[in-house]
Design a protein around this motif. Structure first.
Motif, PDB file in Angstrom:
ATOM      1  N   LEU A  79       0.919  -1.047  -0.255  1.00  5.05           N
ATOM      2  CA  LEU A  79       0.018   0.072  -0.264  1.00  5.05           C
ATOM      3  C   LEU A  79       1.220   1.432  -0.279  1.00  5.05           C
ATOM      4  CD1 LEU A  79      -3.302  -0.880   2.675  1.00  5.05           C
ATOM      5  CD2 LEU A  79      -2.498  -0.666  -0.399  1.00  5.05           C
ATOM      6  N   ALA A  80       2.265   1.084   0.563  1.00  2.00           N
ATOM      7  CA  ALA A  80       2.960   2.470   0.824  1.00  2.00           C
ATOM      8  C   ALA A  80       3.643   2.895  -0.399  1.00  2.00           C
ATOM      9  CB  ALA A  80       4.001   2.463   1.561  1.00  2.00           C
ATOM     10  N   PRO A  81       3.953   2.334  -1.317  1.00  2.00           N
ATOM     11  CA  PRO A  81       4.316   3.095  -2.546  1.00  2.00           C
ATOM     12  C   PRO A  81       3.123   3.324  -3.283  1.00  2.00           C
ATOM     13  CG  PRO A  81       4.719   0.687  -2.244  1.00  2.00           C
ATOM     14  CD  PRO A  81       4.140   0.629  -1.107  1.00  2.00           C
ATOM     15  N   ARG A  82       1.795   3.440  -3.320  1.00  2.00           N
ATOM     16  CA  ARG A  82       0.784   2.991  -4.198  1.00  2.00           C
ATOM     17  C   ARG A  82       0.299   4.755  -3.451  1.00  2.00           C
ATOM     18  NH1 ARG A  82      -0.497  -2.064  -7.114  1.00  2.00           N
ATOM     19  NH2 ARG A  82       0.643  -3.247  -5.894  1.00  2.00           N
ATOM     20  N   ALA A  83       0.531   5.128  -2.076  1.00  2.00           N
ATOM     21  CA  ALA A  83      -0.209   5.851  -1.307  1.00  2.00           C
ATOM     22  C   ALA A  83      -0.300   7.387  -2.567  1.00  2.00           C
ATOM     23  CB  ALA A  83       0.325   6.488   0.047  1.00  2.00           C
ATOM     24  N   THR A  84      -1.572   8.425  -1.879  1.00  2.58           N
ATOM     25  CA  THR A  84      -1.984   8.846  -2.919  1.00  2.58           C
ATOM     26  C   THR A  84      -2.384  10.340  -2.359  1.00  2.58           C
ATOM     27  OG1 THR A  84      -4.486   8.476  -3.379  1.00  2.58           O
ATOM     28  CG2 THR A  84      -3.002   7.825  -4.971  1.00  2.58           C
ATOM     29  N   ARG A  85      -2.702  10.352  -0.581  1.00  2.67           N
ATOM     30  CA  ARG A  85      -2.858  10.994   0.473  1.00  2.67           C
ATOM     31  C   ARG A  85      -1.902  10.643   1.477  1.00  2.67           C
ATOM     32  NH1 ARG A  85      -8.542   9.997  -0.125  1.00  2.67           N
ATOM     33  NH2 ARG A  85      -9.217   8.335   1.976  1.00  2.67           N
ATOM     34  N   LEU A  86      -1.940  11.745   2.434  1.00  3.83           N
ATOM     35  CA  LEU A  86      -1.170  11.526   4.107  1.00  3.83           C
ATOM     36  C   LEU A  86      -2.398  10.670   4.628  1.00  3.83           C
ATOM     37  CD1 LEU A  86       1.362  14.051   4.480  1.00  3.83           C
ATOM     38  CD2 LEU A  86       1.719  11.215   4.719  1.00  3.83           C
ATOM     39  N   PRO A  87      -2.401  10.073   5.700  1.00  2.64           N
ATOM     40  CA  PRO A  87      -3.247   9.196   6.102  1.00  2.64           C
ATOM     41  C   PRO A  87      -2.934  10.275   7.607  1.00  2.64           C
ATOM     42  CG  PRO A  87      -0.628   8.754   6.654  1.00  2.64           C
ATOM     43  CD  PRO A  87      -1.055   8.883   5.971  1.00  2.64           C
ATOM     44  N   PRO A  88      -4.945  10.867   7.896  1.00  2.71           N
ATOM     45  CA  PRO A  88      -5.134  11.633   8.595  1.00  2.71           C
ATOM     46  C   PRO A  88      -4.176  11.737  10.122  1.00  2.71           C
ATOM     47  CG  PRO A  88      -6.445   9.942   8.840  1.00  2.71           C
ATOM     48  CD  PRO A  88      -5.786   9.946   7.832  1.00  2.71           C
ATOM     49  N   GLU A  89      -3.703  12.310  10.640  1.00  3.95           N
ATOM     50  CA  GLU A  89      -2.786  12.628  11.623  1.00  3.95           C
ATOM     51  C   GLU A  89      -3.752  12.614  12.978  1.00  3.95           C
ATOM     52  OE1 GLU A  89       0.561  13.542  12.246  1.00  3.95           O
ATOM     53  OE2 GLU A  89       0.877  13.743   9.901  1.00  3.95           O
ATOM     54  N   VAL A 133      -1.656   2.268   9.585  1.00  6.32           N
ATOM     55  CA  VAL A 133      -1.384   2.654   8.900  1.00  6.32           C
ATOM     56  C   VAL A 133      -0.016   4.016   9.103  1.00  6.32           C
ATOM     57  CG1 VAL A 133      -1.700   6.104   8.838  1.00  6.32           C
ATOM     58  CG2 VAL A 133      -3.964   3.627   9.030  1.00  6.32           C
ATOM     59  N   GLU A 134       0.676   3.959  10.940  1.00  4.10           N
ATOM     60  CA  GLU A 134       2.173   3.882  11.233  1.00  4.10           C
ATOM     61  C   GLU A 134       3.003   3.250  10.111  1.00  4.10           C
ATOM     62  OE1 GLU A 134       3.066   7.021  12.144  1.00  4.10           O
ATOM     63  OE2 GLU A 134       1.046   7.363  12.832  1.00  4.10           O
ATOM     64  N   ALA A 135       2.681   2.010  10.136  1.00  2.00           N
ATOM     65  CA  ALA A 135       3.794   1.819   9.267  1.00  2.00           C
ATOM     66  C   ALA A 135       3.867   2.322   8.057  1.00  2.00           C
ATOM     67  CB  ALA A 135       3.577   0.222   9.576  1.00  2.00           C
ATOM     68  N   ALA A 136       3.202   2.711   7.409  1.00  2.00           N
ATOM     69  CA  ALA A 136       2.383   2.503   6.001  1.00  2.00           C
ATOM     70  C   ALA A 136       3.378   4.068   5.972  1.00  2.00           C
ATOM     71  CB  ALA A 136       1.339   2.618   5.421  1.00  2.00           C
ATOM     72  N   LYS A 137       3.443   4.936   6.406  1.00  3.25           N
ATOM     73  CA  LYS A 137       4.011   5.813   6.494  1.00  3.25           C
ATOM     74  C   LYS A 137       5.306   6.197   6.647  1.00  3.25           C
ATOM     75  CE  LYS A 137       2.128  10.062   9.238  1.00  3.25           C
ATOM     76  NZ  LYS A 137       1.532  10.935  10.368  1.00  3.25           N
ATOM     77  N   ALA A 138       5.982   5.502   7.674  1.00  6.20           N
ATOM     78  CA  ALA A 138       7.150   5.146   7.576  1.00  6.20           C
ATOM     79  C   ALA A 138       7.470   4.995   6.285  1.00  6.20           C
ATOM     80  CB  ALA A 138       7.539   4.185   9.000  1.00  6.20           C
ATOM     81  N   ALA A 139       7.328   4.349   6.081  1.00  7.38           N
ATOM     82  CA  ALA A 139       7.499   3.806   4.321  1.00  7.38           C
ATOM     83  C   ALA A 139       7.358   3.827   2.922  1.00  7.38           C
ATOM     84  CB  ALA A 139       7.333   2.286   4.433  1.00  7.38           C
ATOM     85  N   ILE A 140       6.599   5.141   3.113  1.00  5.51           N
ATOM     86  CA  ILE A 140       6.297   5.947   1.850  1.00  5.51           C
ATOM     87  C   ILE A 140       7.955   6.071   1.744  1.00  5.51           C
ATOM     88  CG2 ILE A 140       5.074   7.809   1.157  1.00  5.51           C
ATOM     89  CD1 ILE A 140       3.052   7.350   2.949  1.00  5.51           C
ATOM     90  N   PRO A 141       7.647   6.214   0.241  1.00  3.55           N
ATOM     91  CA  PRO A 141       9.220   7.008  -0.351  1.00  3.55           C
ATOM     92  C   PRO A 141       8.980   8.523  -0.004  1.00  3.55           C
ATOM     93  CG  PRO A 141       8.236   5.465  -2.003  1.00  3.55           C
ATOM     94  CD  PRO A 141       7.183   5.744  -0.237  1.00  3.55           C
ATOM     95  N   ALA A 142      10.226   9.523  -0.095  1.00  2.00           N
ATOM     96  CA  ALA A 142      11.071  10.139   1.139  1.00  2.00           C
ATOM     97  C   ALA A 142       9.642  11.058  -0.262  1.00  2.00           C
ATOM     98  CB  ALA A 142      12.398  10.299   1.251  1.00  2.00           C
ATOM     99  N   GLY A 143      10.873  11.070  -1.229  1.00  2.00           N
ATOM    100  CA  GLY A 143      10.234  12.259  -2.795  1.00  2.00           C
ATOM    101  C   GLY A 143       8.565  12.380  -2.288  1.00  2.00           C
ATOM    102  N   LEU A 144       7.741  11.138  -2.233  1.00  2.00           N
ATOM    103  CA  LEU A 144       5.984  11.070  -2.301  1.00  2.00           C
ATOM    104  C   LEU A 144       5.279  11.748  -1.455  1.00  2.00           C
ATOM    105  CD1 LEU A 144       4.254   9.934  -4.173  1.00  2.00           C
ATOM    106  CD2 LEU A 144       4.016   7.531  -2.769  1.00  2.00           C
ATOM    107  N   LEU A 145       6.320  11.203   0.147  1.00  2.00           N
ATOM    108  CA  LEU A 145       5.444  12.393   0.698  1.00  2.00           C
ATOM    109  C   LEU A 145       5.957  13.533   0.928  1.00  2.00           C
ATOM    110  CD1 LEU A 145       5.218  10.588   4.236  1.00  2.00           C
ATOM    111  CD2 LEU A 145       7.297  11.895   4.984  1.00  2.00           C
ATOM    112  N   GLU A 146       7.185  13.779   0.855  1.00  2.00           N
ATOM    113  CA  GLU A 146       7.062  15.405   0.671  1.00  2.00           C
ATOM    114  C   GLU A 146       6.147  16.201  -0.648  1.00  2.00           C
ATOM    115  OE1 GLU A 146      10.898  17.073  -1.927  1.00  2.00           O
ATOM    116  OE2 GLU A 146      11.367  16.158   0.601  1.00  2.00           O
TER     117      GLU A 146
END
Lengths: 563, 333
Positions: A226-236, A275-288
């Motif tokens: 899931l993490a590489p396919r994320a299209t939005r950040l999970p809510p805080e 969700v936390e696990a995914a957030k940690a794995a979202i590639p840095a560029g995508l996260l930005e």
């Protein structure tokens, strides 16, 4: 710097072990970034699974099987060959430079993946962020691993699994719910991705030799799929308060589709962890990108929406009958191929002996065809600042939409750059899609300063990318020309004006056609000055509506020289 | 992988309804499915193939000719006796060449015996069945034109490579595509009888149910198919009955008037909208086993039949579906 969970290679190795465990279930993996780590991983994969290379120029016959022309000619009777898809059954096909893969090959492969028995490894060497392997394939493959920044390459081995996938119990309801909620939080709509996540969790248990999945399996599966396919950040906040629908409802949103409630029932704990696990794995560029709210505009799954670009590279297509003239080149092999089957017939008809060589006729001739390119990309740079009042912005939006409506006819494409406040961004990469454009435009906010230099620079970058791909670009700049934010983002009119002039001259130096449309209520000298610096045309439209504006743009196109 | 059973597809009711209606009355002219990736478009279309009542076709005929075809095309359809066979379902890949689609010279026979023979293509295979094209919006223009031409005439005429062949090719075109990746030309869109929009289900429970079903299918496809065989059989019977009932149904004056009024109100271009609306309402009634076509059927099918025919006003943000439901509410209350 975003915290990196581990070397990306570890994740990729885990994904590869899952893939090897059940190639038919996971369908394959996309490996991004050319690096020693990737080579090592592919080598390790090749030991576990027979890999067949799929060259980019493979044709239908080779892919699906058919008549082998060379052997048939030699033998004087048809010789069949099996296709690569068939030959790779039980192993996997591996395609290098997958971002350049032809749409027709991707179509074949997607179909083979759906039919089952085929697995695929895509090596994605894309240098630019908007280049990507065909979305129809990446969507179907379970894993996407980015190895660009891996710093390791030694000791890559795929440890044998301790158990089999079939021995792992199906996931229970609570887990399914948590996975579904996590996908929702990350904005992953595709059901294929969700299904892959569930299977990956079971696969991870199988690797460890367990018959039930545990929380670490779920977290890893979410990270991998899931993490590489994320299209939005999970809510805080905790997911009790589900996020509102993203501000972009699909254009034809019928009310019954919008029901995304029911989330309240889920246990917050498990999906929170996931969700936390995914957030940690979202590639840095995508996260930005996600943090800036950029990515949701793009896609439903990783790398979609760029297909048109990949398709406009001027790749050779199949040959068609025709005479080699007017710029068309003879396709020799195809012409021979067309003539060969007829030899027996023709020899009988003309009474020639078999040794008299190949009898070619006019209708045998085949010409090479290349993928049609869109002739022109019109790049709109729209001033969305406070000074270009909101009403004018609406007109600009309308004009862009009207231009798009004509894209069917002219086969041209449209891109949109907007600048306001202290930034300029590419809202819409070159596209012919009305749906996307309309949605992007509807979201375009107004207000703030006028960073004209930034807008011009952004537009120039888009134009350069377009030209680099062998197409021509034209700029249409809708502004009042009153720059007050400099290129470095600092306020101040004199510096801003000077920067804008520099940016305009850079555009002129590249020989890019430009048109300045002054959309202020009382056109001043600034717009004309800008047009002069650009070496382009100037058009003042103090009271134009969208249709007039579009008519005006049509009237000045093509803008002088054909680039 | 075995085909996923049609009845096991969760949700996506509009798409399923449209596919079944096209199965009941193929003359409606195909179904266009719009939607994102991973929403079950291909799954539903492929599942449909396994569901349809078998047809009687000439034994050994590459075109699967019916009795009527044999009479009309004696030279290509032969005289074989009728046997039962499954409804053809042809999955046309994006990169298919013109040769593969319309048919070409039979290489094998040409090489072996120097004989000039026609090797039927995908269009021949799809005769009396379904032709499915995933990502139809990315298909090359000249192929699209060709498909439209054949779909409209019900006949494939091959005049090339010294071949001159005419054979029946009546099929229901099912296209799918994601409008975000390129639009379909309006001319092509208009030729489709029905269009549906598919979205990924947002309801968590529905998504969980789908995961559960897919996992069960993966684990043991045979048992899974068995579990759903009965439900599939019910649908199959419903389609067969609908097909039989169809000729007996004639839409009354009131329904025709409703159809005309609705088309006028939403501004659907051309007569094709009205005709399709009327036909679709009739097929809907037949599928439901109703005694007569009523306004209810018309309303149920109107969005699918008209959505893609509304004149595009690029400045109007309102979606086509909304415009149709609004018009229905205004007209019929």
């Amino acid at each position: 710097m975003t915290p990196e969970p581990a070397d990306p290679l570890d994740e990729a190795v885990l994904a590869a072990r899952l893939f090897v465990l059940a190639p038919a279930t996971f369908k394959g993996m996309t490996l991004r970034g050319s690096s020693p780590a990737r080579e090592a991983l592919v080598a390790a994969l090749a030991e576990a699974l027979p890999l067949r290379r799929l060259p980019g120029h493979v044709d239908d016959e080779r892919l699906l099987g058919g008549i082998d022309l060379a052997s048939s000619l030699a033998a004087g009777r048809p010789v069949r060959q099996t296709g690569l898809i068939e030959e790779a059954r039980g192993g996997a096909l591996i395609a290098g430079m997958a971002e350049r893969m032809d749409g027709s090959i991707a179509g074949r492969l997607a179909q083979a993946l759906d039919d089952g028995g085929t697995a695929l490894v895509l090596l994605d060497d894309a240098a630019e962020p908007d280049d990507a392997p065909p979305a129809s394939l990446t969507e179907r493959l379970a894993f996407t691993c980015d190895l660009t920044h891996s710093r390791r390459w030694q000791g890559v081995t795929l440890a044998a699994p301790a158990g089999a996938l079939a021995d792992v119990a199906p996931l229970d309801d609570a887990t399914l719910r948590a996975l579904a909620a996590t996908a929702e939080a990350l904005g992953v709509d595709s059901l294929r991705a969700l299904i892959h996540t569930g299977e990956a969790a079971r696969g991870l248990a199988a690797l460890a030799g367990r018959s039930v999945t545990d929380i670490s399996d779920h977290a890893s599966a979410v990270r991998l799929v899931l993490a590489p396919r994320a299209t939005r950040l999970p809510p805080e906040e905790a997911p009790e308060a589900p996020p509102d629908e993203p501000p972009a409802p699909p254009p034809d949103g019928s009310p019954e589709d919008q029901s995304n409630t029911d989330q309240q029932q889920q246990e917050p704990d498990l999906s929170d962890i996931l969700v936390e696990a995914a957030k940690a794995a979202i590639p840095a560029g995508l996260l930005e990108q996600l943090a800036q709210g950029k990515a949701p505009r793009r896609a439903q799954s990783s790398g979609t929406g760029q297909k048109r670009k990949a398709a406009t590279r001027g790749k050779p297509l199949g040959a068609r009958p025709g005479m080699p003239r007017g710029g068309h080149k003879l396709a020799l092999i195809d012409s021979l191929r067309a003539a060969v089957p007829w030899q027996a017939v023709r020899q009988r008809e003309s009474g020639a002996s078999a040794s008299s060589g190949i009898i070619m006729r006019k209708e045998d001739l085949r010409i090479r065809r290349f993928e049609e390119r869109s002739a022109r990309v019109t790049i709109f740079a729209v001033d969305a600042s406070g000074s270009a009042a909101a009403a004018r912005l609406a007109e600009a939006k309308g004009a862009v939409e009207l231009m798009l409506g004509q894209a069917y006819v002219t086969r041209s494409e449209v891109a949109l750059v907007a600048f306001r406040g202290t930034s300029a961004e590419l809202l819409l990469p070159p596209t012919r899609s009305l749906t996307r454009a309309r949605r992007t435009l509807a979201e375009l906010p107004g207000g703030g300063g006028t960073p004209l230099a930034m807008g011009l620079n952004a537009a120039r970058e888009v134009a350069e990318a377009v030209i680099a791909r062998g197409r021509s670009a034209a700029l249409v700049i809708l502004t009042d020309g009153r720059a007050n934010i400099a290129a470095d983002g600092s306020p101040g009119r004199p510096q801003a004006t000077a920067d804008a002039e520099t940016a305009a001259k850079a555009i002129a130096a590249r020989g890019i056609d430009a048109l300045v449309v002054d959309i202020s209520a009382r056109p001043g000298p600034e717009g004309a000055a800008l047009a002069a610096a650009l070496g382009g045309r100037f058009l003042a439209l103090p009271r134009a509506d969208a249709r007039m504006l579009q008519a005006a743009i049509q009237a000045v196109q093509p803008l002088g020289k054909a680039a | 992988m075995a085909r996923f059973p049609f009845s096991a597809i969760v949700g996506q009711d509009e798409m399923k309804q449209a596919l079944l209606i096209a199965a009941v009355d193929p003359s409606i002219g195909g179904v266009m499915v719009f939607g994102d990736r991973g929403t079950g478009k291909s799954t539903a279309a492929r599942a449909l193939a396994g569901l349809l009542p078998p047809i009687m076709a000439a034994d050994g005929c590459p075109y699967g000719a019916s009795k009527e075809d044999q009479a009309r095309y004696p030279e290509v359809c032969g005289r074989g006796k009728m046997v039962k066979r499954a409804v053809p379902f042809v999955d046309m890949p994006l990169g298919a060449t013109e040769d593969r689609v319309i048919g070409s010279l039979d290489l094998e026979r040409a090489l072996r015996s120097g004989e000039k023979a026609f090797e039927p293509g995908l269009l021949a295979k799809a005769h009396r069945g379904f032709l499915y094209i995933d990502e139809i919006n990315l298909l090359e223009d000249h192929l699209v034109d060709l498909l439209l031409d054949v779909a409209a005439s019900g006949e494939n005429v091959v005049e090339r490579e010294g071949l001159s062949v005419r054979h029946p090719a009546k099929f229901v075109l099912i296209g799918s595509g994601n409008p975000e990746e390129g639009e379909l030309r309006p001319q092509l869109l208009d030729r489709f009888g029905l269009s549906v929009e598919v979205r990924t289900p947002k309801d968590i429970e529905v998504r969980i149910e789908i995961m559960r079903l897919v996992a069960a299918n993966e684990a043991d496809p045979e048992a899974f198919a068995k579990r759903w065989a009965e439900a599939d059989e019910t649908i199959l019977k419903q389609v067969a009955k609908g097909k039989a009932r169809l000729p007996k149904l004639t839409p009354g004056e009131d329904v025709l008037r409703d159809a005309a009024e609705l088309c006028l109100a939403v501004g659907a271009d051309g007569l094709r909208g009205e005709l399709t609306l009327m036909r679709a309402a009739r097929a809907m009634a037949a599928l439901e086993g109703a005694k007569k076509v009523t306004r209810k059927h018309l309303i149920a099918i109107a969005p699918s039949a008209l959505r893609h025919r509304l004149r595009r006003d690029v400045l109007d943000e309102t979606g086509s579906t909304t415009r149709i439901t609004r018009a229905i509410a205004e007209l019929f209350g």
